[in-house]
Design an enzyme around this catalytic site. Structure first.
Site, PDB file in Angstrom:
ATOM      1  N   LYS A 186       0.816  -1.204   0.000  1.00  0.00           N
ATOM      2  CA  LYS A 186       0.000   0.000   0.000  1.00  0.00           C
ATOM      3  C   LYS A 186       0.864   1.275   0.000  1.00  0.00           C
ATOM      4  CE  LYS A 186      -4.022  -2.192   0.227  1.00  0.00           C
ATOM      5  NZ  LYS A 186      -3.882  -3.652   0.117  1.00  0.00           N
TER       6      LYS A 186
HETATM    7  C1  LIG Z   1      -5.173  -4.540   0.826  1.00  0.00           C
HETATM    8  C2  LIG Z   1      -6.636  -4.438   0.970  1.00  0.00           C
HETATM    9  C3  LIG Z   1      -7.315  -4.942   2.083  1.00  0.00           C
HETATM   10  C4  LIG Z   1      -6.677  -5.835   3.107  1.00  0.00           C
HETATM   11  O1  LIG Z   1      -5.614  -5.313   3.745  1.00  0.00           O
HETATM   12  P1  LIG Z   1      -4.579  -6.287   4.515  1.00  0.00           P
HETATM   13  O2  LIG Z   1      -3.824  -5.303   5.342  1.00  0.00           O
HETATM   14  O3  LIG Z   1      -3.732  -6.932   3.471  1.00  0.00           O
HETATM   15  O4  LIG Z   1      -5.361  -7.240   5.312  1.00  0.00           O
HETATM   16  C5  LIG Z   1      -8.665  -4.706   2.212  1.00  0.00           C
HETATM   17  N1  LIG Z   1      -9.340  -4.054   1.266  1.00  0.00           N
HETATM   18  C6  LIG Z   1      -8.739  -3.578   0.157  1.00  0.00           C
HETATM   19  C7  LIG Z   1      -9.542  -2.832  -0.835  1.00  0.00           C
HETATM   20  C8  LIG Z   1      -7.372  -3.778  -0.036  1.00  0.00           C
HETATM   21  O5  LIG Z   1      -6.802  -3.364  -1.159  1.00  0.00           O
END
Ligand SMILES: *Cc1c(COP(=O)(O)O)cnc(C)c1O
Length: 400
Positions: A186
């Site tokens: 992210k």
């Molecule tokens: C990455 C993501 C998640 C989950 O996040 P994690 O930290 O990997 O559990 C949830 N929703 C969206 C839209 C994402 O892109």
């Protein structure tokens, strides 16, 4: 992956604060932590940046979605309108809470459209779980109007949309609650981590309790705290929180660099590739610019372009065939393969995911190509990438 591009001395310093005291736990132990409360500091920085009244840090973005749903009271046999184009985490969160995902269509915003949400509403619809995909907001005005008209809750999974605003307000704050992820991929990362946030104090309290076995977090004797609700362990550890603190301080700088690089790339493609169109952005100024998304004229051309780019070693993603980001490949979901029985297994009115037709989404995601923006690119690097993408796209169209 901008967050990881800027991993450095600042993160090490914050982590060292924790290692020196050895206090890896976020609650209590006031005298053993040299005054360091990294999870709390992370939450404060998050509140300052987003303008949220309350932010609660948890162990992942998926956990943040689960806590957000708990806070909104979404569970057993509640229908939740979802998008077929998302990382699959929020769909899992609905299912494991006992809810029923109901899929609606995306439009060229790459997010659910207000019209398709309205068409998917039934008497059992409790909420819309809106995902702001690839760092840009959905048509929130239209969607909020539909939610209000039909009296359904709006929840926002801003997992990929930290640093994304809609008409000046951070996404996640347009409905009852929001969630973001700090996983490794992210805009900012803590390795693993997430935040659920809201302007509603009661919901915030539920988030805190649910993420920590129901603990009230009142008083200084953890073992004697009351437990107003049942919960689970979604706590964030201080080591991850320390990294998140350093990353939060870099977020605006990363966002600005993303925007600068995306603008160069987009202008080059706009001028030199007349046969593509760009993703529709309901608020272009609020874009966190983590991706440049564009459409080929047909799904066949997009697949050919994706193949050509792969062959040429050009970094362009084709989500349509990705195992985790588009419904077509979710055969485990279609077969409802769960380690244990879920509410959906005996929910009679469920959508038949195998027979589900989402022609609009199939066409739009089928035509979609994405470039992940790097914040650290030099101008020369962006231009080189633009040259490469332009060459690959023209090569495809020349033979098709
Ligand atoms: C990455 C993501 C998640 C989950 O996040 P994690 O930290 O990997 O559990 C949830 N929703 C969206 C839209 C994402 O892109």
């Amino acid at each position: 992956m901008p967050g990881t591009e800027y991993f450095g001395e600042e993160e090490k310093k914050e982590v060292n604060d924790v290692l020196e005291s050895g206090m890896l736990f976020r609650y209590n132990h006031d005298n053993q932590r040299n005054g360091h409360w990294k999870a709390r500091e992370f939450e404060q920085l998050f509140e300052e940046y987003t303008g949220a009244k309350h932010a609660h840090a948890v162990s992942s973005g998926s956990a943040a979605v689960a806590c957000m749903m708990a806070a909104a009271g979404i569970g057993y046999k509640d229908e939740v309108i979802c998008t077929p184009f998302t990382f699959i985490a929020p769909i899992e969160a609905v299912l494991f809470a006992g809810g029923i995902p109901v899929f609606a269509e995306v439009d060229e915003t790459l997010n659910l459209s207000a019209a398709s949400i309205e068409a998917a509403i039934t008497p059992n619809t409790k909420a819309v779980l809106l995902i702001h995909m690839c760092g840009a907001a959905a048509d929130l005005d239209g969607i909020k109007a539909v939610c209000k008209k039909h009296n359904i809750k709006l929840l926002e999974d801003a997992g990929q949309a930290l640093g994304t605003f809609y008409k000046g307000k951070h996404v996640g704050l347009h409905g009852e609650a929001g969630a973001v992820s700090f996983d490794f991929f992210k805009i900012t990362t803590a390795g693993e981590g997430g935040v659920c946030f809201t302007n509603d104090t009661e919901k915030y309290e539920i988030m805190g309790q649910f993420s920590d076995h129901g603990h009230s977090h009142i008083g200084d004797n953890r073992g004697m705290e009351s437990h107003p609700i049942m919960g689970f362990n979604y706590r964030l550890g201080e080591l991850n929180a320390a990294v998140a603190v350093a990353q939060m301080r870099k977020l605006e700088m990363i966002r600005e660099n993303n925007i600068k690089n995306k603008t160069i790339l987009k202008e080059r493609l706009r001028k030199e590739v007349p046969f593509i169109t760009f993703r529709c952005l309901p608020d272009e100024e609020g874009d966190s610019a983590t991706f440049l998304n564009f459409f080929m004229e047909t799904p066949e051309l997009a697949q050919a372009a994706a193949n050509q780019c792969a062959k040429d070693g050009v970094g362009v993603a084709y989500w349509y065939t990705n195992m985790y980001h588009f419904i077509n490949q979710w055969d485990h979901l279609k077969a409802l393969k769960s380690p244990y029985k879920l509410a959906i297994h005996d929910y009679e009115n469920r959508q038949d995911y195998n027979a589900l037709e989402l022609p609009k989404s199939q066409n739009i995601i089928g035509r979609l190509l994405s470039v992940g923006i790097r914040a650290t690119w030099t101008e020369a690097e962006v231009n080189k990438l633009a040259d490469d993408i332009i060459a690959s796209l023209h090569a495809v169209v020349a033979v098709n």
